[in-house]
Motif scaffolding. Structure first.
Motif, PDB file in Angstrom:
ATOM      1  N   TYR A 239      39.915  37.847  46.081  1.00  0.00           N
ATOM      2  CA  TYR A 239      39.644  37.851  45.044  1.00  0.00           C
ATOM      3  C   TYR A 239      41.004  38.567  43.805  1.00  0.00           C
ATOM      4  N   GLY A 240      41.859  38.293  44.817  1.00  0.00           N
ATOM      5  CA  GLY A 240      42.897  37.726  43.406  1.00  0.00           C
ATOM      6  C   GLY A 240      43.970  38.773  43.496  1.00  0.00           C
ATOM      7  N   GLY A 241      44.169  39.366  45.181  1.00  0.00           N
ATOM      8  CA  GLY A 241      45.269  40.290  45.271  1.00  0.00           C
ATOM      9  C   GLY A 241      45.346  41.625  44.695  1.00  0.00           C
ATOM     10  N   LEU A 242      46.545  42.460  44.848  1.00  0.00           N
ATOM     11  CA  LEU A 242      47.217  43.107  44.319  1.00  0.00           C
ATOM     12  C   LEU A 242      46.359  43.633  42.838  1.00  0.00           C
TER      13      LEU A 242
ATOM     14  N   ILE B 282      42.788  44.141  42.681  1.00  0.00           N
ATOM     15  CA  ILE B 282      42.324  45.447  43.855  1.00  0.00           C
ATOM     16  C   ILE B 282      42.904  46.692  42.916  1.00  0.00           C
ATOM     17  N   ALA B 283      44.261  46.612  41.974  1.00  0.00           N
ATOM     18  CA  ALA B 283      44.690  47.897  41.500  1.00  0.00           C
ATOM     19  C   ALA B 283      43.610  48.184  39.912  1.00  0.00           C
ATOM     20  N   LYS B 284      43.134  47.588  39.552  1.00  0.00           N
ATOM     21  CA  LYS B 284      42.459  47.287  38.152  1.00  0.00           C
ATOM     22  C   LYS B 284      40.519  47.949  39.190  1.00  0.00           C
ATOM     23  N   VAL B 285      40.373  47.455  39.891  1.00  0.00           N
ATOM     24  CA  VAL B 285      38.843  48.008  40.776  1.00  0.00           C
ATOM     25  C   VAL B 285      39.664  49.514  41.244  1.00  0.00           C
ATOM     26  N   VAL B 286      40.829  49.719  41.802  1.00  0.00           N
ATOM     27  CA  VAL B 286      40.907  51.271  42.100  1.00  0.00           C
ATOM     28  C   VAL B 286      41.136  52.284  40.956  1.00  0.00           C
ATOM     29  N   LYS B 287      41.399  51.653  40.051  1.00  0.00           N
ATOM     30  CA  LYS B 287      42.052  52.526  38.727  1.00  0.00           C
ATOM     31  C   LYS B 287      40.163  53.311  38.567  1.00  0.00           C
ATOM     32  N   ALA B 288      39.386  52.034  38.568  1.00  0.00           N
ATOM     33  CA  ALA B 288      38.142  51.739  37.739  1.00  0.00           C
ATOM     34  C   ALA B 288      37.182  53.406  39.113  1.00  0.00           C
ATOM     35  N   PHE B 289      37.237  53.366  40.214  1.00  0.00           N
ATOM     36  CA  PHE B 289      37.144  54.175  41.228  1.00  0.00           C
ATOM     37  C   PHE B 289      37.711  55.268  41.520  1.00  0.00           C
ATOM     38  N   HIS B 290      38.650  55.511  40.697  1.00  0.00           N
ATOM     39  CA  HIS B 290      39.356  57.000  40.371  1.00  0.00           C
ATOM     40  C   HIS B 290      38.774  57.619  39.509  1.00  0.00           C
TER      41      HIS B 290
ATOM     42  N   THR C 186      31.073  45.955  42.662  1.00  0.00           N
ATOM     43  CA  THR C 186      29.968  44.968  42.459  1.00  0.00           C
ATOM     44  C   THR C 186      30.201  44.395  40.589  1.00  0.00           C
ATOM     45  N   ALA C 187      30.145  45.843  39.714  1.00  0.00           N
ATOM     46  CA  ALA C 187      31.508  46.258  38.655  1.00  0.00           C
ATOM     47  C   ALA C 187      32.180  44.373  38.272  1.00  0.00           C
ATOM     48  N   ALA C 188      33.359  44.639  39.107  1.00  0.00           N
ATOM     49  CA  ALA C 188      34.468  43.930  39.269  1.00  0.00           C
ATOM     50  C   ALA C 188      34.030  42.745  39.519  1.00  0.00           C
ATOM     51  N   GLY C 189      32.659  42.501  40.222  1.00  0.00           N
ATOM     52  CA  GLY C 189      31.990  40.885  40.500  1.00  0.00           C
ATOM     53  C   GLY C 189      32.391  40.343  41.824  1.00  0.00           C
ATOM     54  N   MET C 190      32.410  41.607  42.393  1.00  0.00           N
ATOM     55  CA  MET C 190      32.548  40.837  44.159  1.00  0.00           C
ATOM     56  C   MET C 190      30.702  40.807  44.719  1.00  0.00           C
ATOM     57  N   SER C 191      30.623  40.037  45.476  1.00  0.00           N
ATOM     58  CA  SER C 191      29.337  39.241  45.996  1.00  0.00           C
ATOM     59  C   SER C 191      28.640  40.610  46.859  1.00  0.00           C
TER      60      SER C 191
END
Length: 179
Positions: free
Chosen positions: A69-72, A75-83, A154-159
């Motif tokens: 899924y593209g590494g750091l 994941i940084a974008k996912v964590v930002k959206a999560f927080h 899910t929104a980030a496109g993970m299966s």
């Protein structure tokens, strides 16, 4: 089905329109929709035989979810959206009062990277029990945060199968995080 939950102690009320919390006496409640994640999942046996992946050049079992899924950066974008989503919910944001959110984001990125297959040495933070014990996190809040993570992935496109794997790893932390 919505449940009324005490904003102070996080305990669900037995009645649909509570006057005060049976535990702490607070009169402040919020409406919780519950958690799909908290429901008992089907066991692998109930889901049928395990799916086998085809062998060949198109499947590389050495590729981790982290790499897939593209590494750091991802994941940084996912964590930002999560927080952002967690902090938008006042009853969850209360757990983060007085916390250096930038520092927390760094640790969260490293931990999610570890959960997604990065070597254990990558995450060097405290163990989950030590990091969460003083917050007295309730099970329903753990479920809600897990749901938020699932929605963000899910929104980030993970299966779906990859999300299921991440969520199993997160669920394995339940006893170390909840009060």
């Amino acid at each position: 089905m919505a449940t009324k939950v005490c904003s102070k102690c996080g305990i669900a009320a037995d009645e649909p329109k509570p006057m005060k919390c049976a535990k702490c006496g607070s009169r402040d409640f919020y409406e919780s929709q519950g958690s799909v994640f908290g429901k008992k999942a089907e066991t692998p046996a109930a889901q049928g035989p395990p799916q086998t992946q085809p062998k060949g050049p198109e499947v590389d079992s050495s590729i981790t979810l982290f790499d897939k899924y593209g590494g750091l950066p991802t994941i940084a974008k996912v964590v930002k959206a999560f927080h952002q989503e967690v902090l938008a919910r006042h009853h969850l944001a209360a757990y983060f009062e007085g916390i250096d959110l930038e520092h927390l984001a760094e640790h969260t990125v490293k931990y999610v990277a570890f959960v997604m297959g990065k070597p254990a040495e990558f995450y060097t933070g405290r163990d989950m029990y030590t990091a969460h014990a003083k917050y007295h996190i309730h099970s329903m809040h753990f479920d809600e945060v897990a749901d938020v993570l699932k929605d963000v992935l899910t929104a980030a496109g993970m299966s779906k199968p990859d999300i299921a794997l991440v969520m199993l790893r997160i669920e394995s932390l339940r006893e170390m995080i909840i009060a």
